[in-house]
Design an enzyme around this catalytic site. Structure first.
Site, PDB file in Angstrom:
ATOM      1  N   ARG A  36       0.842  -1.194   0.000  1.00 23.69           N
ATOM      2  CA  ARG A  36       0.000   0.000   0.000  1.00 23.69           C
ATOM      3  C   ARG A  36       0.879   1.247   0.000  1.00 23.69           C
ATOM      4  O   ARG A  36       1.968   1.258   0.602  1.00 23.69           O
ATOM      5  CB  ARG A  36      -0.899   0.023   1.240  1.00 23.69           C
ATOM      6  N   HIS A  54      -1.235   1.180  -9.728  1.00 31.77           N
ATOM      7  CA  HIS A  54      -1.971   0.275  -8.824  1.00 31.77           C
ATOM      8  C   HIS A  54      -2.757  -0.774  -9.626  1.00 31.77           C
ATOM      9  O   HIS A  54      -3.973  -0.905  -9.482  1.00 31.77           O
ATOM     10  CB  HIS A  54      -2.912   1.089  -7.908  1.00 31.77           C
TER      11      HIS A  54
END
Ligand code: NAP
Ligand code: GLV
Length: 307
Positions: free
Chosen positions: A222, A270
């Site tokens: 993350r 992402h």
């Protein structure tokens, strides 16, 4: 079975079609058309509606992704089960991405692409996979899966987790007390940790300084785990040779961010892995069946530990 889906609309449309085929008895609605909120039993979302009070029959909150750190747990009913996504399509995506990234770094592709741009025909001696030490931070569903092809390719593999793991061919390092030893033998470091208070900012100057000089990073956890300036500094000093970065904070990065054009950084938006509607729906239905039979669901979040 009453399901409310609140995430990317095009994917929701696919979920609706698949569900109609596979579980015609189920009622499926897509946000913001939530019908009578009091009838919703299962919420499948990246973010739940702000006010959950009208959802008086809500039984489970399912994350559409592998992560579930995006929820504001203080705003959720304390006894509402929260479940992250575990499904083979998402796992396969991560296996592909990490294998690609490790092979690219192992074969020094950022360096050779730089040479190509500079029209330099220069060969460097290569290292056999058996002498390249891979370190996977987070040996959960995804970490364990990405290790399998890396082992098959002959890399020297280790993992770091909170609790010990027994995976054939993988050296297990555990907890903060063994982090230094794990880092000292990680030529290519892969971060597959969930975002928690313990892992926020973990990829920083102190951690980079403990890696072998010239190591590389694959950041697929993350965004908030990585200190951007510390990565740039480590690349500048040569402590790190290259990085493959799929997650950042913020997302997307601003147009003037140095990662966009850094020659030693491969940046992706992402996309390392995504839940695939077909297999994700199978996993969801299996978990709902388990819940309704009173059996433990796969991927239940333990709120106290944060993942
Ligand atoms: P998981 O099964 O829950 O695995 C998490 C692993 O991290 C476990 O091995 C856990 O240790 C370890 N861990 C957690 N906190 C730790 C700490 N403080 N110190 C050491 N180890 C720690 O999760 P997963 O399904 O593999 O997913 C991992 C993460 O990948 C997700 O949370 C998400 O952030 C990220 N992700 C990214 C993408 C993308 O596209 N970039 C896609 C999917 C997922 P124990 O096993 O000992 O509990
Ligand atoms: C993507 O990042 C996910 O959590 O599935």
């Amino acid at each position: 079975m009453n399901i409310l889906y609140k995430s990317e609309p095009e994917r929701g449309r696919i979920w609706a079609e698949l569900l109609a085929e596979r579980a015609p008895e189920a009622h499926f609605r897509q946000w913001p058309d939530d019908g009578d909120p009091a009838e919703v039993e299962y919420l499948v979302a990246w973010q739940p509606p702000e006010d959950l009070r009208p959802y008086t029959s809500l039984k489970v909150l399912f994350s559409v992704g592998a992560g579930a750190e995006q929820f504001d747990y203080a705003a959720l009913p304390p006894d509402l089960p929260v479940v992250r996504m575990i499904e083979p399509g998402l796992t396969q995506g991560m296996v592909e991405y990490v294998t690609f990234a490790v092979l690219g770094l192992h074969r020094e592709m950022p360096r050779y692409f730089r040479q190509q741009r500079e029209k330099q025909w220069l060969e460097h001696s290569s290292l056999p996979a058996a002498r390249r030490r891979i370190g996977v931070m987070g040996v959960g569903t995804l970490g364990e899966a990405v290790l399998q092809p890396l082992l098959a390719l002959g890399f020297d593999c280790a993992g770091w987790s909170r609790t010990p793991k027994q995976i054939a061919g993988v050296t297990s390092f555990v907890g903060t007390e063994q982090l230094n030893a794990f880092l000292a033998r990680s030529d290519i470091l892969i971060c597959l940790l969930p975002l928690t208070t313990a892992t926020e900012g973990i990829l920083n100057a102190d951690l980079f300084s403990q890696l072998p000089p010239g190591a590389s990073l694959v950041q697929v956890g993350r965004g908030k785990q990585l200190n951007h300036q510390h990565l740039l500094d480590a690349l500048e000093s040569g402590q790190l040779a290259a990085a493959v970065v799929d997650v950042t904070s913020p997302e997307p990065l601003p147009g003037d961010h140095p990662f966009w054009h850094h020659p030693a950084i491969w940046l992706t938006p992402h996309i390392a892995s995504q839940a695939q509607p077909e297999s994700a729906l199978t996993a969801l239905l299996e978990n709902i069946r388990r819940f309704e039979r009173g059996e433990p669901m796969h991927g239940l979040i333990e709120r106290e530990r944060g993942y």
